[in-house]
Design an enzyme around this catalytic site. Sequence first.
Site, mmCIF file in Angstrom:
data_model
loop_
_atom_site.group_PDB
_atom_site.id
_atom_site.type_symbol
_atom_site.label_atom_id
_atom_site.label_comp_id
_atom_site.label_asym_id
_atom_site.label_seq_id
_atom_site.Cartn_x
_atom_site.Cartn_y
_atom_site.Cartn_z
ATOM 1 N N LYS A 1 -8.672 5.590 6.744
ATOM 2 C CA LYS A 1 -7.759 4.747 6.726
ATOM 3 C C LYS A 1 -6.076 4.923 7.125
ATOM 4 O O LYS A 1 -5.581 4.190 7.284
ATOM 5 C CB LYS A 1 -7.964 4.873 5.506
ATOM 6 N N HIS B 1 6.703 11.301 1.101
ATOM 7 C CA HIS B 1 6.342 10.038 0.039
ATOM 8 C C HIS B 1 6.800 9.197 -1.213
ATOM 9 O O HIS B 1 7.205 8.319 -1.523
ATOM 10 C CB HIS B 1 4.533 10.047 -0.340
#
Length: 435
Positions: free
Chosen positions: A264, A381
């Site tokens: 991914k 993040h």
Amino acid sequence: MAARTSRLPAFYKITIPERREAVAEATGVPTAELEAALDAGGLDGEVADKFVENVLGTYALPLGVALNVRVNGEDFVAPMVVEEPSVVAAASNAAKMVREGGGFHAEADPPVMTSQIQVYDVADVTSARDRLLAAADDLLSLARAAVPGLVERGGGPVDLEVRALSSDMLVVHVHVDCRDAMGANLVNTIAEAVGDRVASLARGKLGLRILSNLCDRRRVRVSCLVPARALATETLAGELVVDGVVNASRFAELDPYRAATHNKGIMNGVDAVVIATGNDWRAVEAGAHAFATRSGRYAPLATWRRVERDDEVCLRGELELPLALGTVGGTLRVHPAARLSLRLMGVGSARALAMVAASVGLASNLSALRALATDGIQRGHMALHARSVALAAGASGPEVERVATLIVEAREITLEGATRALGVLRGAAASPLHR
Ligand code: MEV
């Protein structure tokens, strides 16, 4: 024009108009073209209405650019369309580390796609197979006649294969060189053109006639060699980061649950370039994951190893995946932002586009593994996520960065936290001390 560069230091710190100017200078694409293609969100309503059915409007996503990308000695500014924070920055940072080891080395197979013609209720698949193979030249001529434009451009059907799937079902593969097209329409046209003849030779019933998205004759391979020193973090020596990334790679090699997430991370980079250039990302995803199971077990598309070069410890990464991308036809004909993306990249062929997209994929993988093997992914993040939360709370202009910093420091990255921080910030700005 000066040679293209993808080294644009401090790019993230400047405004959008300034970034457009910097990219215009780096790529030779005039700023006016960037404005014309991007100001309306890349696609106007009328054009969108011709794309799909029942259109109500368009749905915009951010278009950013991966910087520092160097492939086979050439620089590329790589447009990325993606909604996830940190993906563009991560690819650019990792590409910078890879650059220290000379950049990415890539090669791509010829652009061959596969057309499938299914035949069922076949009485004797072995003799059907013999008859089909004996008629291969005729079938290929029939296929060629169905795509005269492609043949004129130097492409067309190149090979035919027959696969018995059971005692009464077979499939004929016509392999087609699609040149710079993705090729779905071309191979579907061929499947339909030869279908009846195939079924009659096999003495069975004609089934499906459609391309295969497992385009394993159209693979791209990318590798890189990153010196350990380029990978060091504030707190960890480069050699330890090398070991951490290798350990992460082995985890994915041993465990399909991890391999799915590892892949991914690769597709974060690949898909973003695929979308920016108007290509079919579902096709790319289907092909990549099917290819990942080719050993019978789902595996990582990219792997990492520790190597020594000239007495220096390095990290070597390798990625291989099938990539069906086009630089002509399809969406590209009508989507202004997709055309702009190709101009910014300056790729002259579908193969070159595949090599750059795969390099961005390998960069994305490296960045994710380096972060996971060191600080963990959440720190970076969260800082980016905090900006979207600040925006959602109503912050604008310079307030966004300030609110984001406040909620990260307070470890309260929530809408309530951001609303409160914004209130405090505005209250302070309105206080007499600030007037
Ligand atoms: C998140 O979009 C991608 C990662 O999960 C990839 C990975 O775990 O390797 C960080």
